[in-house]
Design a protein around this motif. Structure first.
Motif, PDB file in Angstrom:
ATOM      1  N   SER A   1     -59.262 -88.517  32.045  1.00 64.80           N
ATOM      2  CA  SER A   1     -59.359 -89.453  33.170  1.00 64.80           C
ATOM      3  C   SER A   1     -59.053 -88.619  34.789  1.00 64.80           C
ATOM      4  O   SER A   1     -59.260 -89.319  35.546  1.00 64.80           O
ATOM      5  CB  SER A   1     -58.581 -90.715  33.103  1.00 64.80           C
ATOM      6  OG  SER A   1     -57.273 -90.496  32.587  1.00 64.80           O
ATOM      7  N   THR A   2     -58.201 -87.615  34.559  1.00 67.92           N
ATOM      8  CA  THR A   2     -57.614 -87.310  35.866  1.00 67.92           C
ATOM      9  C   THR A   2     -58.657 -85.761  36.164  1.00 67.92           C
ATOM     10  O   THR A   2     -58.361 -85.594  37.485  1.00 67.92           O
ATOM     11  CB  THR A   2     -56.288 -86.906  35.980  1.00 67.92           C
ATOM     12  OG1 THR A   2     -55.849 -86.160  34.812  1.00 67.92           O
ATOM     13  CG2 THR A   2     -55.524 -88.053  35.877  1.00 67.92           C
ATOM     14  N   ALA A   3     -59.235 -85.158  35.466  1.00 72.66           N
ATOM     15  CA  ALA A   3     -59.773 -83.962  35.670  1.00 72.66           C
ATOM     16  C   ALA A   3     -60.825 -84.317  36.711  1.00 72.66           C
ATOM     17  O   ALA A   3     -60.873 -83.321  37.783  1.00 72.66           O
ATOM     18  CB  ALA A   3     -60.623 -83.345  34.470  1.00 72.66           C
ATOM     19  N   PRO A   4     -61.828 -85.246  36.907  1.00 69.46           N
ATOM     20  CA  PRO A   4     -62.603 -85.289  37.761  1.00 69.46           C
ATOM     21  C   PRO A   4     -61.902 -85.588  39.209  1.00 69.46           C
ATOM     22  O   PRO A   4     -62.266 -85.197  40.327  1.00 69.46           O
ATOM     23  CB  PRO A   4     -63.491 -86.745  37.369  1.00 69.46           C
ATOM     24  CG  PRO A   4     -63.260 -86.648  35.925  1.00 69.46           C
ATOM     25  CD  PRO A   4     -61.883 -86.321  35.718  1.00 69.46           C
ATOM     26  N   LEU A   5     -60.756 -86.276  39.131  1.00 72.38           N
ATOM     27  CA  LEU A   5     -59.889 -86.440  40.557  1.00 72.38           C
ATOM     28  C   LEU A   5     -59.453 -85.174  40.958  1.00 72.38           C
ATOM     29  O   LEU A   5     -59.371 -85.063  42.064  1.00 72.38           O
ATOM     30  CB  LEU A   5     -58.751 -87.432  39.962  1.00 72.38           C
ATOM     31  CG  LEU A   5     -59.443 -88.622  39.727  1.00 72.38           C
ATOM     32  CD1 LEU A   5     -58.187 -89.814  39.374  1.00 72.38           C
ATOM     33  CD2 LEU A   5     -60.158 -89.459  40.595  1.00 72.38           C
ATOM     34  N   LEU A   6     -59.027 -84.228  39.940  1.00 71.06           N
ATOM     35  CA  LEU A   6     -58.286 -82.943  40.328  1.00 71.06           C
ATOM     36  C   LEU A   6     -59.773 -82.287  41.199  1.00 71.06           C
ATOM     37  O   LEU A   6     -59.188 -81.699  42.314  1.00 71.06           O
ATOM     38  CB  LEU A   6     -57.980 -82.271  39.185  1.00 71.06           C
ATOM     39  CG  LEU A   6     -56.975 -82.650  38.627  1.00 71.06           C
ATOM     40  CD1 LEU A   6     -56.356 -82.086  37.277  1.00 71.06           C
ATOM     41  CD2 LEU A   6     -55.624 -82.536  39.397  1.00 71.06           C
ATOM     42  N   ILE A   7     -60.882 -82.404  40.496  1.00 73.18           N
ATOM     43  CA  ILE A   7     -61.853 -81.578  41.172  1.00 73.18           C
ATOM     44  C   ILE A   7     -62.098 -82.156  42.484  1.00 73.18           C
ATOM     45  O   ILE A   7     -62.139 -81.599  43.514  1.00 73.18           O
ATOM     46  CB  ILE A   7     -63.068 -81.849  40.137  1.00 73.18           C
ATOM     47  CG1 ILE A   7     -62.849 -80.851  38.991  1.00 73.18           C
ATOM     48  CG2 ILE A   7     -64.209 -80.857  41.174  1.00 73.18           C
ATOM     49  CD1 ILE A   7     -63.918 -81.350  38.047  1.00 73.18           C
ATOM     50  N   ALA A   8     -62.153 -83.669  42.546  1.00 73.33           N
ATOM     51  CA  ALA A   8     -62.138 -84.257  43.851  1.00 73.33           C
ATOM     52  C   ALA A   8     -61.129 -83.908  45.023  1.00 73.33           C
ATOM     53  O   ALA A   8     -61.469 -83.554  46.118  1.00 73.33           O
ATOM     54  CB  ALA A   8     -62.450 -85.647  43.766  1.00 73.33           C
ATOM     55  N   SER A   9     -59.913 -83.880  44.354  1.00 68.44           N
ATOM     56  CA  SER A   9     -59.015 -83.537  45.214  1.00 68.44           C
ATOM     57  C   SER A   9     -58.940 -82.076  45.722  1.00 68.44           C
ATOM     58  O   SER A   9     -58.784 -81.621  47.076  1.00 68.44           O
ATOM     59  CB  SER A   9     -57.790 -83.796  44.498  1.00 68.44           C
ATOM     60  OG  SER A   9     -56.547 -83.149  45.026  1.00 68.44           O
ATOM     61  N   PHE A  10     -59.631 -81.282  44.915  1.00 68.06           N
ATOM     62  CA  PHE A  10     -59.785 -79.814  45.239  1.00 68.06           C
ATOM     63  C   PHE A  10     -60.728 -79.815  46.251  1.00 68.06           C
ATOM     64  O   PHE A  10     -60.608 -79.079  47.448  1.00 68.06           O
ATOM     65  CB  PHE A  10     -60.261 -79.084  44.101  1.00 68.06           C
ATOM     66  CG  PHE A  10     -60.656 -77.683  44.330  1.00 68.06           C
ATOM     67  CD1 PHE A  10     -60.070 -76.427  44.309  1.00 68.06           C
ATOM     68  CD2 PHE A  10     -61.974 -77.202  44.515  1.00 68.06           C
ATOM     69  CE1 PHE A  10     -60.000 -75.265  44.655  1.00 68.06           C
ATOM     70  CE2 PHE A  10     -62.422 -76.092  44.845  1.00 68.06           C
ATOM     71  CZ  PHE A  10     -61.215 -75.118  44.815  1.00 68.06           C
ATOM     72  N   ALA A  11     -61.889 -80.490  46.228  1.00 65.21           N
ATOM     73  CA  ALA A  11     -62.809 -80.620  47.132  1.00 65.21           C
ATOM     74  C   ALA A  11     -62.396 -81.188  48.505  1.00 65.21           C
ATOM     75  O   ALA A  11     -62.572 -80.569  49.630  1.00 65.21           O
ATOM     76  CB  ALA A  11     -63.977 -81.352  46.679  1.00 65.21           C
TER      77      ALA A  11
END
Lengths: 421, 546, 301
Positions: free
Chosen positions: B455-465
């Motif tokens: 559930s958090t990996a996509p958010l990590l990517i979004a946060s990276f972006a």
């Protein structure tokens, strides 16, 4: 045809009223407004219409005061003051005027003029003979290629501010001032805003010009060319001066000093002298010290000429109410009463000579006025915007001692050369 | 008010509802008996949407705003189809968000794409017509040393004229008739108040009538038969001065001619009036320049030197910002998910404190606290015994400071997200997640962590972006500094790609080039988009674990 | 819908508590208090600094290293002479509506992505997130132009309208929110839906009455995150809201300090302290939903 104007207005009002009734009360506010508008136009003899003016928070009461005076004779012009952050005004004005939706009038600084003209968003303004009632430096600042583009109303500049409890005068030369500052026995003989490690060439400019190194070469009439004037021996002498007084030298300049820090130190009585503008005076008064204002002493032998900034009102080239806006500026704002009201609400130095003389009874105002007489308007050519970054950085690196005066100044000149072409 | 009226009219009248009712009966035949309430709610909402939609369509039609009309119509048709047909079930759930996304987000992207193809920026700010108008008005100048005259607007048979007073003599003229002496004019207080045969138009009448005001503004009354002598114009209807225009516009040829020197300026494809000798008039206009901005973005060598360093730092900054704050947030979420810790409610609230402070000013606050001089920087004074540590002025420390400040700003986010996400794990996993003994670490690593990552990996990517483009933080904390000393570009050790764009496109000050800024934004978007898409492919594998 | 859930019964927690012995507590729990202290100092120290500035009489935020040198409530009293409270009201209204809308839209989208298989699902999901990565450098011009044209058609969506601002915020409501919820929705077992379907429930009933209740924690998290980001956003807000009465706290307070020469840090600090309160209050209120442990219970039962 024109004489039937009032009749036409009355008919229009009646039609609107009828329409409003027929509509079952839609658009009630304008409908109730219209008839009175037509009547009072005839009775009070004022103009009708609306004006939108952009102001920043500090000047809002000042401009409101001008609007109140204006509305006494023109009760039917709705003047809407739109408050914006001063730093946003320039970009928003440039972006919004071409769409036809910008303001009619905006408050602004004279150094925007070059960019406003290149983008064709500002309208020339004819002050007529009133132009002579203003300080020459102010009207010059709003003049571009022989044409005046705005109504100047206030000047601002920096000067030496001295803590009267610690020292009783400001000598004419830098060395004497520092000597007196040291005698005062405070933590520092002198503080100045360096804007931290960013550098603040604006505040230091008076000292720089005393070496005879203006930022751009000036023509005889005071206008600026696009040739950098900071090269040559004079410029390098100033750079050496910065290094000598810098953190690895005497310590009279420091990149630890930001605007807040410099004010804090001066306000605490830790230094008898500082260089600051009229905007900082209130801070010092709040801190409970008494100050006096003197011209900047010469460090390089010539007269120290700080930048003079001029604040004024610009008229949008896409305004739908140019005549009303012009009338407001020329016949109401450009009067001693309103300029005085603007001064009362926001104490910048009045650009109108008679008002300036009147308020010069205040010694602090008189001090800044005297300093402004030595000053030169800040260049309003668009190239100025490209200079700051390099200039500030070079000064900061010399002051902090991170690079030698010669290297930093040479690099700055080379970079500016490349940038301005 | 009228809006409400029409709304009801459409909703109850012959607008959208009838077809609605029919279609619904087909698709939700069962619905009537069992789920009446839900269906009625839907019906009411759709009636309202349709009513407002039709109203807006009508308004767009009246305004002639055809693009808006088209988009609205499409959205409305799609909405009705989606909600009254049985098939597109997923769309029923996606549509509201998508509609807002299309209108408000994609527009910005589209607009940036459009600007990237133009030369929008300082000197090319509006339309050609606006440029011509501005040039004409800038080049109509007051005749040197000419006087200013008290001016009165007069009118004769529908033709406007100016009446002025020169040395006590009244003069009247119109656009076609140069100024001439008006014998019997009445002069009061140095101003003409009456001319036989003319009707005086009071100033306020002029000011109150926009059409008349425009006419007055446009009126030029020649002072003599020789047009070159100049003409009287007024800006405020009370004073007039002598102006001369040196530029003349020829609309059909698209040229401006300087009447003094005879130089002809032609409109070029670059959106500028240029003479044969290459001199250009200052005001230009926006034109399409094709892919010129993109070519410039890739070939301009003023920033090719530091480009590599800045790109590397951008990645490092974005990665560490996300990694460190995620780690801290997750750790706190795990540790304080333990019911044995008392006062968790208070602790948690205190943990998210940084999040409650207006984010855009946190950077400014930290900038002050991290001042190198311990007299001013409270961090050095209180926590480092008054040592002079140059947090923001040393290249390496400045980078560390940025990440630490970003940690302060963003760990509460991860703490919240992880605390929420932990709740979705089955109980036994949660217990394992409470790090309370040997062996649990393994359990955490092989069970809890993978589940959390789904559930958090996509958010990590979004946060990276997000951090990849975290302009505000860089700008407010270090301003990109300390500056590079070995290049002439105004860039520094902590500049990231987006702050570099801000600098080199002149948006920061000086001559702004929005076209270039837009093109560079798109290039950065492509880079970050491709990287993110690749990372998403990796997370798909993660998801398959669950 | 967030408000309709039963109070959690933490059977497992009770068991854990029963097992706890003193020595074990010391080893496993006590250090957590120490860690908490460290975290709180790190989290709160800058804010203590702000609090000190808000109580100080001089108007600078930086440049002083003495905390609580002078204490006065003058700055707080001065807030009354500004439009602070109007702005606070605007911020709360705009924040709550945006948060509510974001939760509704995000949850609906997440449900679709989680429960249905349709063409372009994977690409759409990734696309949502990637769109949000676009650098919004020209947003201030683009949004202005968009609302200018929209306002001519629908005045309520024009410039200087709070509704328009909410709509612009909702334009970004999918993106990360959908992802945040998507993962959570996936963790709700499909057996629940299927059982309900067999009972004759429609997809809408399943969504509104079953799924939404089970995902309360994430709804609360998304609502809170969305409220916080709306509350602090000022770049779009200052383009759109032109009249002072419509400003949000972020726009208004930014104006107090945007010009360093005229900056009123004391007023700003006092405002910031007060502005933090609604966020903390909302968090306290939502905390029980965020950490309810409800899902686990329902799935088992």
């Amino acid at each position: 045809m024109r004489t039937t104007l009032f009749r036409a207005a009355a008919v229009a009002a009646a039609v609107t009223l009828l329409a409003a009734c027929g509509d079952g009360g839609s658009e009630t506010p304008p409908a109730s407004q219209e008839p009175t508008t037509a009547e009072t136009t005839e009775a009070a003899g004022g103009a009708t219409g609306s004006l939108t003016i952009w102001v920043d928070e500090n000047r809002k009461p000042a401009v409101q005061a001008a609007v109140d005076i204006y509305n006494e004779t023109n009760p039917d012009v709705t003047v809407e003051l739109v408050q914006k952050n001063f730093e946003d005004i320039r970009a928003d004005f440039l972006a919004q005027v071409p769409t036809g939706k910008g303001p009619d009038i905006t408050i602004g600084a004279h150094d925007w003029l070059g960019a406003l003209i290149a983008d064709g968003v500002v309208e020339p303004l004819d002050l007529g003979e009133k132009v002579d009632e203003f300080e020459t430096v102010a009207t010059q600042a709003f003049t571009y290629d022989g044409q005046m583009y705005g109504l100047p109303y206030a000047l601002e500049t920096v000067a030496v501010v001295r803590n009267t409890a610690l020292v009783d005068s400001t000598p004419d030369t830098w060395d004497d001032m520092i000597a007196m500052g040291k005698e005062a026995g405070t933590k520092y003989p002198f503080v100045i805003n360096t804007n931290g490690t960013t550098g603040d060439a604006y505040t230091y400019y008076g000292l720089q010009t005393s070496f005879g190194a203006p930022v751009f070469v000036q023509n005889d009439d005071g206008s600026y060319t696009t040739d950098i004037g900071m090269g040559g021996d004079e410029g390098f002498a100033f750079a050496d001066f910065l290094a000598e007084n810098g953190m690895k030298g005497e310590g009279n300049f420091s990149t630890d000093w930001t605007y807040d820090v410099a004010n804090e130190e001066f306000g605490k009585g830790n230094a008898p002298y500082t260089i600051a503008g009229p905007w900082a005076i209130q801070t010092y008064k709040d801190a409970g010290i008494d100050v006096a204002v003197d011209p900047i002493p010469s460090a390089g032998g010539e007269t120290a000429a700080p930048f003079v900034g001029v604040q004024g009102f610009y008229l949008s080239s896409q305004s739908q109410n140019k005549l009303v806006a012009n009338d407001f500026l020329v016949n109401y704002v450009a009067t001693p009463d309103v300029i005085k009201a603007l001064y009362d609400a926001d104490p910048r130095l009045p650009a109108m000579t008679s008002v300036a003389d009147e308020v010069a009874a205040d010694p602090i105002v008189a001090g800044f006025l005297a300093a402004s007489k030595n000053g030169a308007p800040m260049p309003s050519i668009p190239e100025m915007g490209d200079v700051w970054e390099y200039w500030n950085a070079a000064e900061a690196s010399i002051i902090s001692g991170s690079s030698s005066a010669k290297d930093a100044w040479t690099k700055m000149l080379a970079d500016l050369d490349a940038k301005l072409g | 008010m009228s809006t409400e009226q029409s709304t009801t009219a459409v909703a109850t009248g012959d607008g959208a509802p009838p077809p609605t009712r029919q279609r619904v009966r087909e698709s939700h035949a069962r619905g009537w008996s069992g789920h009446g309430a839900g269906f009625l709610a839907k019906l009411a909402i759709m009636a309202l949407v349709n009513a407002l939609g039709v109203l807006a369509l009508w308004s767009a039609y009246l305004n002639g705003s055809w693009v808006i009309f088209g988009v609205l119509l499409a959205l409305l048709v799609v909405a009705d189809w989606v909600y009254f047909s049985k098939r597109p079930v997923p769309l029923k759930y996606l549509l509201p968000g998508l509609a807002f996304l299309v209108v408000f987000q994609l527009f910005t992207i589209g607009y940036t794409g459009y600007v990237a193809l133009t030369n929008y920026g300082t000197g090319h700010n509006g339309s050609q017509q606006q440029a011509v108008d501005a040039l004409l008005s800038q080049n109509e100048k007051k005749v040197p040393d000419s006087a200013t005259y008290p001016l009165t607007i007069v009118e004769q048979d529908g033709e406007l004229g100016f009446a002025i007073v020169e040395d006590g003599t009244a003069m009247v003229g119109t656009a076609d008739d140069p100024l001439s002496e008006a014998g019997d004019a009445t002069i009061t207080d140095g101003r003409v108040t009456g001319v036989p045969g003319w009707e005086v138009v009071p100033k306020n009448d002029v000011l109150s009538d926009p059409a008349l005001a425009d006419e007055v503004l446009a009126l030029r009354v020649p002072i003599s038969d020789d047009a070159a002598d100049g003409s009287i114009r007024t800006g405020d209807a009370t004073i007039g001065s002598v102006y001369r225009s040196v530029l003349e516009y020829d609309g059909s040829a698209g040229t401006l001619t300087n009447t003094d020197t005879g130089v002809v300026y032609h409109a070029t494809d670059e959106g500028q009036f240029v003479a044969d000798d290459g001199t250009a008039l200052p005001v230009g206009w926006r034109v399409f320049v094709g892919f010129e901005n993109f070519t410039k973005a890739f070939t301009d060598d003023t920033y090719s030197g530091p480009l590599l360093r800045i790109t590397v730092w951008t990645f490092v900054f974005a990665f560490f910002s996300v990694f460190v704050s995620f780690f801290v947030g997750l750790l706190l979420a795990l540790v304080y998910n333990d019911p044995r810790v008392r006062g968790r409610k208070v602790l948690r609230t205190l943990f998210i404190l940084p999040y409650a402070f207006p984010a855009f000013l946190s950077a400014l606050l930290w900038k002050g606290m991290l001042s190198a001089n311990p007299d001013y920087g409270i961090v050095n004074k209180l926590f480092f015994f008054g040592a002079r540590i140059e947090w923001l002025d040393d290249p390496t420390l400045a980078k560390v400071s940025l990440i630490l400040v970003n940690l302060w700003l963003s760990y509460p986010y991860w703490f919240l997200v992880c605390t929420g996400a932990l709740q979705s794990l089955p109980d036994d996993v949660q217990e394992a997640a409470r790090i309370d003994g040997a062996g649990v670490w393994r359990k955490f690593r092989s069970i809890t962590m993978p589940l959390l990552l789904v559930s958090t990996a996509p958010l990590l990517i979004a946060s990276f972006a997000f951090n990849f483009n975290n302009f505000t933080l860089i700008y407010m904390l270090t301003g990109g500094g300390p500056r590079f000393t070995d290049t002439s570009a105004t860039l520094g050790h902590t500049d990231i790609l987006i702050s570099m764009v801000y600098q080199i496109s002149g948006v920061a000050g000086g001559r702004a080039d929005y076209g270039l800024a837009a093109a560079l934004s798109i290039v950065i978007f492509v880079i970050i988009g491709v990287i993110s898409a690749l990372m998403f492919r990796r997370t798909r594998q993660l998801e398959e674990v669950s | 819908m967030v408000t309709t859930h039963q109070s959690p019964v933490m059977a497992s927690n009770a068991a854990v508590r029963a097992r706890g012995r003193r020595r074990r507590w010391f080893l496993e729990v006590s250090w957590k208090y120490v860690l908490a202290l460290v975290v709180i100092v790190y989290a709160a120290f800058p804010l203590v600094y702000v609090l000190s500035a808000s109580l100080a009489t001089s108007g600078t935020l930086t440049g002083s290293t003495e905390l609580f040198r002078s204490v006065s409530t003058a700055n707080y009293e001065a807030l009354d002479s500004t439009k602070f409270w109007t702005w606070a009201g605007n911020s709360i209204v705009i924040g709550l509506i945006t948060a509510f809308g974001s939760v509704l839209m995000g949850a609906a989208a997440a449900y679709a992505f989680s429960r249905y298989r349709f063409a372009g699902r994977r690409g759409g999901l990734t696309g949502l997130l990637i769109i949000q990565m676009f650098p919004q450098m020209l947003a201030f011009v683009a949004i202005f132009l968009l609302l200018l044209s929209l306002g001519e058609v629908v005045p309520a969506l024009g410039l200087n309208s709070k509704t328009a601002l909410v709509c612009v915020y909702l334009g970004g409501a999918l993106g990360t929110n959908t992802f945040l919820m998507y993962g959570f929705f996936n963790s709700v077992p499909r057996e629940l839906d299927e059982a309900a379907k067999i009972d004759g429930a429609t997809h809408a009933q399943i969504y509104w009455t079953i799924i939404l209740r089970l995902v309360t924690p994430i709804l609360a998290v998304v609502g809170l995150l969305s409220f916080i980001s709306t509350f602090g956003e000022f770049i779009l807000a200052r383009v759109i809201l032109t009249s002072e009465d419509n400003w949000t706290l972020a726009v208004g307070m930014y104006g107090w300090v945007s010009d360093q020469l005229q900056a009123n840090w004391g007023l700003f600090a006092a405002g910031a302290v007060i502005a933090a309160l609604p966020i903390l209050a909302l968090f306290l209120f939502l905390q029980k939903y965020i950490v309810s442990g409800l899902t686990a219970g329902s799935v088992k039962g």
